[in-house]
Design a protein around this motif. Sequence first.
Motif, PDB file in Angstrom:
ATOM      1  N   ASP A  40     -44.586   3.702 -11.083  1.00  0.00           N
ATOM      2  CA  ASP A  40     -44.200   4.370  -9.850  1.00  0.00           C
ATOM      3  C   ASP A  40     -43.030   5.314 -10.111  1.00  0.00           C
ATOM      4  OD1 ASP A  40     -46.078   2.916  -8.383  1.00  0.00           O
ATOM      5  OD2 ASP A  40     -44.681   1.250  -8.102  1.00  0.00           O
ATOM      6  N   PRO A  41     -42.851   6.339  -9.275  1.00  0.00           N
ATOM      7  CA  PRO A  41     -41.696   7.230  -9.457  1.00  0.00           C
ATOM      8  C   PRO A  41     -40.411   6.512  -9.089  1.00  0.00           C
ATOM      9  CG  PRO A  41     -42.849   7.752  -7.433  1.00  0.00           C
ATOM     10  CD  PRO A  41     -43.689   6.735  -8.142  1.00  0.00           C
ATOM     11  N   PRO A  42     -39.251   7.034  -9.486  1.00  0.00           N
ATOM     12  CA  PRO A  42     -37.977   6.398  -9.113  1.00  0.00           C
ATOM     13  C   PRO A  42     -37.818   6.354  -7.596  1.00  0.00           C
ATOM     14  CG  PRO A  42     -37.655   8.053 -10.824  1.00  0.00           C
ATOM     15  CD  PRO A  42     -39.053   8.212 -10.343  1.00  0.00           C
ATOM     16  N   SER A  43     -37.083   5.372  -7.128  1.00  0.00           N
ATOM     17  CA  SER A  43     -36.845   5.244  -5.693  1.00  0.00           C
ATOM     18  C   SER A  43     -35.658   6.082  -5.235  1.00  0.00           C
ATOM     19  CB  SER A  43     -36.602   3.784  -5.319  1.00  0.00           C
ATOM     20  OG  SER A  43     -35.423   3.292  -5.945  1.00  0.00           O
ATOM     21  N   ARG A  44     -34.917   6.680  -6.191  1.00  0.00           N
ATOM     22  CA  ARG A  44     -33.787   7.515  -5.818  1.00  0.00           C
ATOM     23  C   ARG A  44     -33.814   8.819  -6.588  1.00  0.00           C
ATOM     24  NH1 ARG A  44     -28.159   5.444  -8.493  1.00  0.00           N
ATOM     25  NH2 ARG A  44     -28.878   5.008 -10.608  1.00  0.00           N
ATOM     26  N   VAL A  45     -32.991   9.752  -6.116  1.00  0.00           N
ATOM     27  CA  VAL A  45     -32.975  11.092  -6.672  1.00  0.00           C
ATOM     28  C   VAL A  45     -31.559  11.627  -6.548  1.00  0.00           C
ATOM     29  CG1 VAL A  45     -33.448  12.337  -4.535  1.00  0.00           C
ATOM     30  CG2 VAL A  45     -34.363  13.233  -6.685  1.00  0.00           C
ATOM     31  N   ALA A  46     -31.260  12.701  -7.260  1.00  0.00           N
ATOM     32  CA  ALA A  46     -29.980  13.391  -7.083  1.00  0.00           C
ATOM     33  C   ALA A  46     -30.212  14.646  -6.259  1.00  0.00           C
ATOM     34  CB  ALA A  46     -29.362  13.743  -8.440  1.00  0.00           C
ATOM     35  N   ARG A  47     -29.260  14.958  -5.413  1.00  0.00           N
ATOM     36  CA  ARG A  47     -29.352  16.146  -4.569  1.00  0.00           C
ATOM     37  C   ARG A  47     -28.281  17.138  -4.967  1.00  0.00           C
ATOM     38  NH1 ARG A  47     -26.297  16.580   1.180  1.00  0.00           N
ATOM     39  NH2 ARG A  47     -26.969  18.674   1.812  1.00  0.00           N
ATOM     40  N   LEU A  48     -28.652  18.400  -5.103  1.00  0.00           N
ATOM     41  CA  LEU A  48     -27.680  19.456  -5.317  1.00  0.00           C
ATOM     42  C   LEU A  48     -27.086  19.791  -3.951  1.00  0.00           C
ATOM     43  CD1 LEU A  48     -26.315  21.318  -7.281  1.00  0.00           C
ATOM     44  CD2 LEU A  48     -28.243  22.880  -7.107  1.00  0.00           C
ATOM     45  N   SER A  49     -25.897  19.234  -3.667  1.00  0.00           N
ATOM     46  CA  SER A  49     -25.363  19.244  -2.309  1.00  0.00           C
ATOM     47  C   SER A  49     -24.269  20.282  -2.069  1.00  0.00           C
ATOM     48  CB  SER A  49     -24.819  17.855  -1.958  1.00  0.00           C
ATOM     49  OG  SER A  49     -23.927  17.386  -2.957  1.00  0.00           O
ATOM     50  N   TYR A  50     -23.779  20.949  -3.123  1.00  0.00           N
ATOM     51  CA  TYR A  50     -22.732  21.954  -2.942  1.00  0.00           C
ATOM     52  C   TYR A  50     -22.796  22.941  -4.097  1.00  0.00           C
ATOM     53  CZ  TYR A  50     -18.026  23.975  -2.428  1.00  0.00           C
ATOM     54  OH  TYR A  50     -16.959  24.835  -2.282  1.00  0.00           O
ATOM     55  N   ILE A  51     -22.705  24.224  -3.759  1.00  0.00           N
ATOM     56  CA  ILE A  51     -22.665  25.284  -4.768  1.00  0.00           C
ATOM     57  C   ILE A  51     -21.618  26.304  -4.341  1.00  0.00           C
ATOM     58  CG2 ILE A  51     -23.945  27.083  -5.982  1.00  0.00           C
ATOM     59  CD1 ILE A  51     -26.528  25.636  -5.251  1.00  0.00           C
ATOM     60  N   ALA A  52     -20.684  26.603  -5.232  1.00  0.00           N
ATOM     61  CA  ALA A  52     -19.709  27.673  -5.005  1.00  0.00           C
ATOM     62  C   ALA A  52     -19.624  28.490  -6.288  1.00  0.00           C
ATOM     63  CB  ALA A  52     -18.344  27.113  -4.636  1.00  0.00           C
ATOM     64  N   GLY A  53     -19.978  29.764  -6.213  1.00  0.00           N
ATOM     65  CA  GLY A  53     -20.000  30.602  -7.410  1.00  0.00           C
ATOM     66  C   GLY A  53     -21.350  30.530  -8.105  1.00  0.00           C
ATOM     67  N   ASP A  54     -21.387  31.003  -9.342  1.00  0.00           N
ATOM     68  CA  ASP A  54     -22.632  31.074 -10.098  1.00  0.00           C
ATOM     69  C   ASP A  54     -22.934  29.737 -10.764  1.00  0.00           C
ATOM     70  OD1 ASP A  54     -23.043  33.671  -9.423  1.00  0.00           O
ATOM     71  OD2 ASP A  54     -22.181  34.507 -11.264  1.00  0.00           O
ATOM     72  N   LEU A  55     -24.122  29.215 -10.473  1.00  0.00           N
ATOM     73  CA  LEU A  55     -24.568  27.942 -11.037  1.00  0.00           C
ATOM     74  C   LEU A  55     -25.909  28.144 -11.712  1.00  0.00           C
ATOM     75  CD1 LEU A  55     -24.263  24.832 -11.325  1.00  0.00           C
ATOM     76  CD2 LEU A  55     -25.513  24.644  -9.150  1.00  0.00           C
ATOM     77  N   GLY A  56     -25.956  27.900 -13.013  1.00  0.00           N
ATOM     78  CA  GLY A  56     -27.204  27.984 -13.749  1.00  0.00           C
ATOM     79  C   GLY A  56     -27.973  26.679 -13.668  1.00  0.00           C
ATOM     80  N   PHE A  57     -29.294  26.782 -13.552  1.00  0.00           N
ATOM     81  CA  PHE A  57     -30.143  25.605 -13.398  1.00  0.00           C
ATOM     82  C   PHE A  57     -31.327  25.716 -14.348  1.00  0.00           C
ATOM     83  CE2 PHE A  57     -33.760  23.728 -10.764  1.00  0.00           C
ATOM     84  CZ  PHE A  57     -33.546  22.442 -11.245  1.00  0.00           C
ATOM     85  N   LEU A  58     -31.543  24.663 -15.132  1.00  0.00           N
ATOM     86  CA  LEU A  58     -32.688  24.601 -16.043  1.00  0.00           C
ATOM     87  C   LEU A  58     -33.508  23.361 -15.701  1.00  0.00           C
ATOM     88  CD1 LEU A  58     -34.043  25.901 -18.561  1.00  0.00           C
ATOM     89  CD2 LEU A  58     -32.788  24.224 -19.935  1.00  0.00           C
ATOM     90  N   PRO A  59     -34.619  23.526 -14.964  1.00  0.00           N
ATOM     91  CA  PRO A  59     -35.443  22.363 -14.621  1.00  0.00           C
ATOM     92  C   PRO A  59     -36.065  21.753 -15.868  1.00  0.00           C
ATOM     93  CG  PRO A  59     -36.023  24.291 -13.300  1.00  0.00           C
ATOM     94  CD  PRO A  59     -35.157  24.773 -14.418  1.00  0.00           C
ATOM     95  N   ALA A  60     -36.347  20.472 -15.813  1.00  0.00           N
ATOM     96  CA  ALA A  60     -36.985  19.785 -16.927  1.00  0.00           C
ATOM     97  C   ALA A  60     -38.289  20.477 -17.292  1.00  0.00           C
ATOM     98  CB  ALA A  60     -37.250  18.326 -16.562  1.00  0.00           C
ATOM     99  N   GLY A  61     -38.454  20.813 -18.567  1.00  0.00           N
ATOM    100  CA  GLY A  61     -39.679  21.449 -19.034  1.00  0.00           C
ATOM    101  C   GLY A  61     -39.715  22.950 -18.889  1.00  0.00           C
ATOM    102  N   ALA A  62     -38.715  23.558 -18.209  1.00  0.00           N
ATOM    103  CA  ALA A  62     -38.706  25.013 -18.023  1.00  0.00           C
ATOM    104  C   ALA A  62     -38.159  25.702 -19.265  1.00  0.00           C
ATOM    105  CB  ALA A  62     -37.878  25.385 -16.797  1.00  0.00           C
ATOM    106  N   LYS A  63     -38.497  26.978 -19.418  1.00  0.00           N
ATOM    107  CA  LYS A  63     -38.066  27.745 -20.583  1.00  0.00           C
ATOM    108  C   LYS A  63     -36.873  28.632 -20.304  1.00  0.00           C
ATOM    109  CE  LYS A  63     -42.670  27.918 -22.711  1.00  0.00           C
ATOM    110  NZ  LYS A  63     -43.724  28.803 -23.240  1.00  0.00           N
ATOM    111  N   GLY A  64     -36.599  28.940 -19.042  1.00  0.00           N
ATOM    112  CA  GLY A  64     -35.515  29.857 -18.729  1.00  0.00           C
ATOM    113  C   GLY A  64     -34.600  29.324 -17.653  1.00  0.00           C
ATOM    114  N   TRP A  65     -33.337  29.689 -17.728  1.00  0.00           N
ATOM    115  CA  TRP A  65     -32.365  29.328 -16.707  1.00  0.00           C
ATOM    116  C   TRP A  65     -32.605  30.151 -15.450  1.00  0.00           C
ATOM    117  CZ3 TRP A  65     -28.328  25.718 -17.203  1.00  0.00           C
ATOM    118  CH2 TRP A  65     -28.252  25.107 -18.458  1.00  0.00           C
ATOM    119  N   SER A  66     -32.205  29.601 -14.309  1.00  0.00           N
ATOM    120  CA  SER A  66     -32.506  30.244 -13.037  1.00  0.00           C
ATOM    121  C   SER A  66     -31.386  30.007 -12.045  1.00  0.00           C
ATOM    122  CB  SER A  66     -33.818  29.701 -12.469  1.00  0.00           C
ATOM    123  OG  SER A  66     -33.677  28.317 -12.191  1.00  0.00           O
TER     124      SER A  66
END
Length: 491
Positions: A40-66
């Motif tokens: 089964d999938p996990p019962s909990r998750v993390a939430r991106l709850s605040y962003i100030a300024g430039d934040l780079g994000f690389l999802p699992a399995g992705a090839k480029g930052w976004s």
Amino acid sequence: MPRFAELSAPWRRHWRALAIVLLCAAAGLVQAQSRPDGIDPPSRVARLSYIAGDLGFLPAGAKGWSDANLNRPLTTGDKLSTARNARAELEFGGGTLRMDDRTDVGLLDLNDKLAQLELTRGTLSLTVRRLGNGQSYEIDTPTVALVVDRPGTFRVDIDDRNGGTRVTAFDGDATVFGENNAQRTINPGRSYRFTDASLATVTITDIDDGDTFDDWVNGRDRRYVRSESRRYVSEDVVGYQDLDQYGSWRDTGEYGAVWFPSHVDPDWAPYRTGHWAWIAPWGWTWVDDAPWGFAPYHYGRWAYVRGDWGWIPGPVSVRPIYAPALVAFVGGGSWSIGIGSAPVGWFPLGPGEVYNPWYHCDRNYYTRVNVTNIYVHNTINRTTVINNIDNQYNYYRAGRPFREAGYANRMAPRGFTAMPGNAFADGSRVQRDRIRVDPRKLADAPVLVRGADRPPRWSPAARCRRAARTCATCRPAASSGRWWRAMPRPA
């Protein structure tokens, strides 16, 4: 530039978990239905709850930052990187992680028991308010591993000059681990500076008055302590503290305490102001645009009460199970749901209604994800709810619709939402591409047992919009001022 490519210290105790993450990324395992039976999938998750300024994000399995999206659910394998003068916050059920500027963090593992993170550069703060039985947090640095298995507030700094690690305990005890089973207890009110993985050399000082990052962390922490919503919502519901500022609670006779958002447009309805994203291992996941738009879309149920849409949380005393979106997808008859030119339609589940996941789950998970998100009030009998869940699981497992199920929100004002299938799969904004539907055509369309189809194949542009909006592959670095566009792919 993020330094995730650097190898962690050889003493890492959880190298097998990291190997699994890298293997999954290489294989491109983004289909939730491909999970082995019984997992089964996990019962909990993390939430991106605040962003100030430039934040780079690389999802699992992705090839480029976004670009990163507020309210994006994060899980194993995701990575974040803050630029100069930027900050970010990740919220877990019962705990919060905050990143200062020029900080690189990766989620090595996130499951029901462990939240394991890797800090390769910069400064982060971890506040743990509560822990379930056997739960813990682990922060791995190039020098040591900090393990927190009780409430407290901690700060971790990486020295840019020599890679040393400073661990500060503002409140609570923790343990630092090094190579060859070396370990040291961290006591509150002290700061510990480690220069090597053996823990042989450590400098201990009393904590000082802190800096602007500490002040910001303290201010964010106070929102949880002062939250009025704690009276109505389990403290393990991710995002409950944001409800206070953007809505109010009303005591309704039929549903008990209900939260109503304020300052919304006259045609507003749940699951309309945001977009859909495919996030493994759950599959289709709702990402809302509103600052408060996490808790009401991943826990509880919605109801149309006296002319307004309101959110009904699950029981306060129970740790809830995260769901990617508590909706029912509609198809068949005059509708043909799929990822193509045909429309995709959905409506929020109402009080007491059973949620059918569109990813693999066993009977125990199916029961828990429903029971923990349905509050039994005056108009709902607990025995009836549990019997409905048990009955519907047999149909769900067989892939057959449960004909006796009734849905209060299906024909409620503005309850049903639809958009073209291609726009749905591309992660387009629903409010922009929403199509209007004749309610008479909707009346005969059945609710799908397993939700909308999984996508066949995306173009590179569609893949990155689905995962994280637009990646460096699809938008050259020269066309954007975002600093991470030109970064090489992390290992």
